[in-house]
Design a protein around this motif. Structure first.
Motif, short mmCIF file in Angstrom:
data_model
loop_
_atom_site.label_atom_id
_atom_site.label_comp_id
_atom_site.label_asym_id
_atom_site.label_seq_id
_atom_site.Cartn_x
_atom_site.Cartn_y
_atom_site.Cartn_z
N PHE A 52 0.80 -1.22 0.00
CA PHE A 52 0.00 0.00 0.00
C PHE A 52 0.83 1.27 0.00
N SER A 53 2.20 1.17 -0.04
CA SER A 53 3.00 2.39 -0.14
C SER A 53 3.18 2.74 -1.60
N SER A 54 3.54 4.00 -1.87
CA SER A 54 3.64 4.39 -3.27
C SER A 54 4.97 3.97 -3.91
N SER A 55 6.09 4.06 -3.17
CA SER A 55 7.35 3.63 -3.79
C SER A 55 7.78 2.29 -3.22
N VAL A 56 8.57 1.58 -4.01
CA VAL A 56 9.05 0.27 -3.60
C VAL A 56 9.86 0.39 -2.30
N TYR A 57 10.72 1.41 -2.24
CA TYR A 57 11.54 1.59 -1.03
C TYR A 57 10.67 1.74 0.21
N ASP A 58 9.68 2.64 0.12
CA ASP A 58 8.82 2.88 1.29
C ASP A 58 8.03 1.64 1.69
N PHE A 63 13.68 0.45 -6.81
CA PHE A 63 13.49 1.27 -5.61
C PHE A 63 12.62 2.50 -5.79
N ASP A 64 12.87 3.26 -6.89
CA ASP A 64 12.17 4.52 -7.05
C ASP A 64 10.89 4.41 -7.86
N LYS A 65 10.57 3.18 -8.25
CA LYS A 65 9.38 3.01 -9.09
C LYS A 65 8.12 3.01 -8.24
N PRO A 66 7.03 3.58 -8.78
CA PRO A 66 5.75 3.41 -8.08
C PRO A 66 5.37 1.93 -8.12
N VAL A 67 4.87 1.40 -7.00
CA VAL A 67 4.59 -0.04 -6.92
C VAL A 67 3.59 -0.48 -7.99
N HIS A 68 2.63 0.39 -8.32
CA HIS A 68 1.58 -0.06 -9.26
C HIS A 68 2.07 -0.20 -10.69
N PHE A 69 3.33 0.21 -10.98
CA PHE A 69 3.89 -0.02 -12.32
C PHE A 69 4.58 -1.38 -12.44
N LEU A 70 4.73 -2.09 -11.34
CA LEU A 70 5.46 -3.37 -11.38
C LEU A 70 4.59 -4.50 -11.89
N SER A 71 5.27 -5.53 -12.42
CA SER A 71 4.53 -6.73 -12.84
C SER A 71 4.12 -7.53 -11.60
N TYR A 72 3.27 -8.51 -11.82
CA TYR A 72 2.78 -9.33 -10.71
C TYR A 72 3.94 -10.00 -9.96
N GLY A 73 4.85 -10.60 -10.72
CA GLY A 73 5.98 -11.31 -10.10
C GLY A 73 6.90 -10.36 -9.36
N GLN A 74 7.08 -9.15 -9.92
CA GLN A 74 7.93 -8.15 -9.24
C GLN A 74 7.28 -7.69 -7.94
N LYS A 75 5.96 -7.49 -7.99
CA LYS A 75 5.23 -7.10 -6.76
C LYS A 75 5.37 -8.18 -5.69
N LYS A 76 5.28 -9.41 -6.17
CA LYS A 76 5.40 -10.55 -5.25
C LYS A 76 6.75 -10.49 -4.53
#
Ligand code: ADP
Ligand code: MG
Length: 277
Positions: free
Chosen positions: A95-101, A134-147
């Protein structure tokens, strides 16, 4: 071998009176990988909510690390810190906007300062291969990357047990292979892994122990190898015997393989036995 988790006579019902878990008795060995198997609705996800303290059993005892859990605030904190859960749907967890956060969220909640947070985040991001996002918004990632990001966010809190609820569902072969490598590394670090899956070849390859649930009851708790020798349980739970298990036993029965030092659990290890003949 030490049991890190023991459940004794655990019952759990939902608010609508669905009896999801009935008289559950299980042991989970420390440092090992245990798979949780069973049909849809068997109670796997419910069991996980008991294990990380989200749900409180209606009755029975939960013993973690030798101590009976008394559901005080302090102990629930301890359980949630030590037992991380990677949910089936990364979108329900992230639920955070960036991968790092996102990866930092849990560690920050544990009260570490930003330098320590950075150290833990970097370490778990390297282990799961997500530093490049790290700096990408999470919602731009693929399913496997989000996983993998959701795994990193659990890993950064340095838990002693990690639960994965159907992690290989919806992943392609390459992502599944990456996940397998992540498990192997976690296992080498001594982390106890508990994984639910419908993929029996994967379950066989990854685990030492298995627990089989059927309509809210435990019908097997033992070595994965022994499970697949038990036709009655396999059929009752609607499981599929791994191809490698069938093939290996046939090769032994036909005396093509004699006295192998170990039971192969993947195609690669069976091939190396055949190559050594
Ligand atoms: N929030 C809920 N309220 C009522 N019943 C539920 C809830 N969640 C799950 N169940 C029921 O509990 C049983 C076990 O479900 P679940 O633990 O999700 O099984 P699995 O993960 O093995 O598919 C099922 O009968 C399911 O319908
Ligand atoms: Mg489930």
């Amino acid at each position: 071998m030490k049991n890190i988790i023991e459940l004794k006579n655990i019952n759990f019902s939902y608010a609508d009176k669905t009896e999801a878990l009935k008289n559950i008795n299980i042991n989970i060995e420390e440092g090992k990988t245990t798979v949780i198997l069973g049909e849809n609705g068997a109670g796997k996800s419910t069991l996980f909510t008991i294990l990380n303290g989200i749900s409180k059993p209606s009755s029975g005892e939960y013993i973690f690390n030798g101590n009976k859990v008394n559901y005080s605030k302090k102990e629930l904190y301890n359980i949630r810190k030590n037992i991380g859960i990677v949910f089936q749907e990364p979108d329900n967890q992230i639920f955070s906007s960036s991968v790092y956060d996102e990866i930092a969220f849990g560690v920050r909640n544990l009260g570490y300062n930003e330098n320590e947070v950075k150290e833990f985040v970097n370490k778990s991001a390297v282990e799961t291969g997500v530093t490049e996002f790290f700096d990408k918004p999470v919602h731009f990632l693929s399913y496997g990357q989000k996983k993998r990001v959701s795994i990193a966010s659990i890993l950064s809190m340095n838990p002693s047990v990690i639960i994965f609820d159907e992690p290989s569902a919806c992943l392609d072969n390459k992502q599944t292979e990456r996940l397998y490598n992540i498990y192997e590394n976690l296992n080498k670090k001594g982390i106890t892994l508990i994984i639910s899956t419908h993929d029996m070849d994967f379950a066989y390859k990854i685990s030492e122990n298995a627990i089989v649930l059927h309509e809210g009851t435990v019908i097997f708790n033992g070595k994965t190898e022994d499970l697949f020798k038990n036709v009655e349980i396999v059929q009752k739970a609607g499981l599929k015997v791994p191809a490698i298990h069938i093939l290996y036993n046939k090769l032994v029965e036909k005396s093509i393989i004699k006295n192998a030092d170990y039971t192969p659990k993947s195609i690669d290890s069976l091939i190396s036995i055949l190559n050594s003949l």
